[in-house]
Design a protein around this motif. Sequence first.
Motif, PDB file in Angstrom:
ATOM      1  N   GLU A  58       0.831  -1.211   0.000  1.00  0.00           N
ATOM      2  CA  GLU A  58       0.000   0.000   0.000  1.00  0.00           C
ATOM      3  C   GLU A  58       0.864   1.259   0.000  1.00  0.00           C
ATOM      4  N   LEU A  59       1.958   1.234   0.753  1.00  0.00           N
ATOM      5  CA  LEU A  59       2.882   2.359   0.784  1.00  0.00           C
ATOM      6  C   LEU A  59       3.473   2.599  -0.594  1.00  0.00           C
ATOM      7  N   SER A  65       1.588   6.145  -7.249  1.00  0.00           N
ATOM      8  CA  SER A  65       0.412   6.799  -7.841  1.00  0.00           C
ATOM      9  C   SER A  65       0.574   8.315  -7.872  1.00  0.00           C
ATOM     10  N   VAL A  66       1.195   8.884  -6.859  1.00  0.00           N
ATOM     11  CA  VAL A  66       1.416  10.334  -6.853  1.00  0.00           C
ATOM     12  C   VAL A  66       2.458  10.719  -7.908  1.00  0.00           C
ATOM     13  N   SER A  70       1.866  13.041 -11.410  1.00  0.00           N
ATOM     14  CA  SER A  70       2.674  14.209 -11.782  1.00  0.00           C
ATOM     15  C   SER A  70       3.225  14.067 -13.198  1.00  0.00           C
ATOM     16  N   GLU A  71       2.727  13.065 -13.918  1.00  0.00           N
ATOM     17  CA  GLU A  71       3.146  12.770 -15.289  1.00  0.00           C
ATOM     18  C   GLU A  71       4.621  12.409 -15.374  1.00  0.00           C
ATOM     19  N   VAL A 140       3.968  13.448  -0.376  1.00  0.00           N
ATOM     20  CA  VAL A 140       4.658  13.143  -1.636  1.00  0.00           C
ATOM     21  C   VAL A 140       4.255  14.156  -2.712  1.00  0.00           C
ATOM     22  N   GLU A 141       2.998  14.600  -2.714  1.00  0.00           N
ATOM     23  CA  GLU A 141       2.560  15.635  -3.664  1.00  0.00           C
ATOM     24  C   GLU A 141       3.362  16.923  -3.480  1.00  0.00           C
ATOM     25  N   ALA A 142       3.631  17.302  -2.235  1.00  0.00           N
ATOM     26  CA  ALA A 142       4.443  18.497  -1.978  1.00  0.00           C
ATOM     27  C   ALA A 142       5.844  18.331  -2.558  1.00  0.00           C
ATOM     28  N   ALA A 143       6.431  17.153  -2.379  1.00  0.00           N
ATOM     29  CA  ALA A 143       7.760  16.889  -2.938  1.00  0.00           C
ATOM     30  C   ALA A 143       7.716  16.930  -4.466  1.00  0.00           C
TER      31      ALA A 143
END
Length: 154
Positions: A58-59, A65-66, A70-71, A140-143
Amino acid sequence: MMFSRLNSCVLSLLLVTSAAHGGFPPSWYMNALEKPDPKTLGYVARFEEDACVITERELKDAVASVITGSEVEPKSGPRGEVHLSVSVRCLDVDQTSVFSLAIQFGRKDSDSTVLYVRDYGEIFASMEADAVLQNIKTAVEAAMTDYTLANFDR
C-alpha cells in the motif's frame, strides 16, 4: 505521563516540520533536483518500523500513484541521479498509532546515498489506514511539486 511527553514532542516536531515547508525552495535545491531525463524518477519506499495499519505494498502503491499523477514514470529503487526516499515509522502509544514520515530527495553515488535537507514529511496519529495513506500522498505531492517546478517549469 509518557503520553503527555510524547504529545509535547510530537507538537514540537510538527512545528519544526511546518517551518521547513514554508517558502519557495532555494535555487541550489531546485538545481539539485534537475535531471537530464526528468520524465522518470526512482523512488525508495520503506518502513523503518512495523507500519501498524498499512502494508508495504500500500505504501509503494501510494507513492507510485502520486509520481504517476505528476506525469512522471516511477521506477522502484534509487535510479538515476535524483530519487525520492520515503520512510515510514510507526509507534504504538496507548493503543494509538503515531506515524513519522521522512520524505526527501537524494542522490545515490556508487556506494552511498545523500539525502537533501528539505524534508516533506510529518508526524501524525491515526488508527485508519485511509488517513495514513492520504497523509503520505499529500506529503509526496508536496515533494513532486518541487520536482516538477525544478524540471519542467523553470
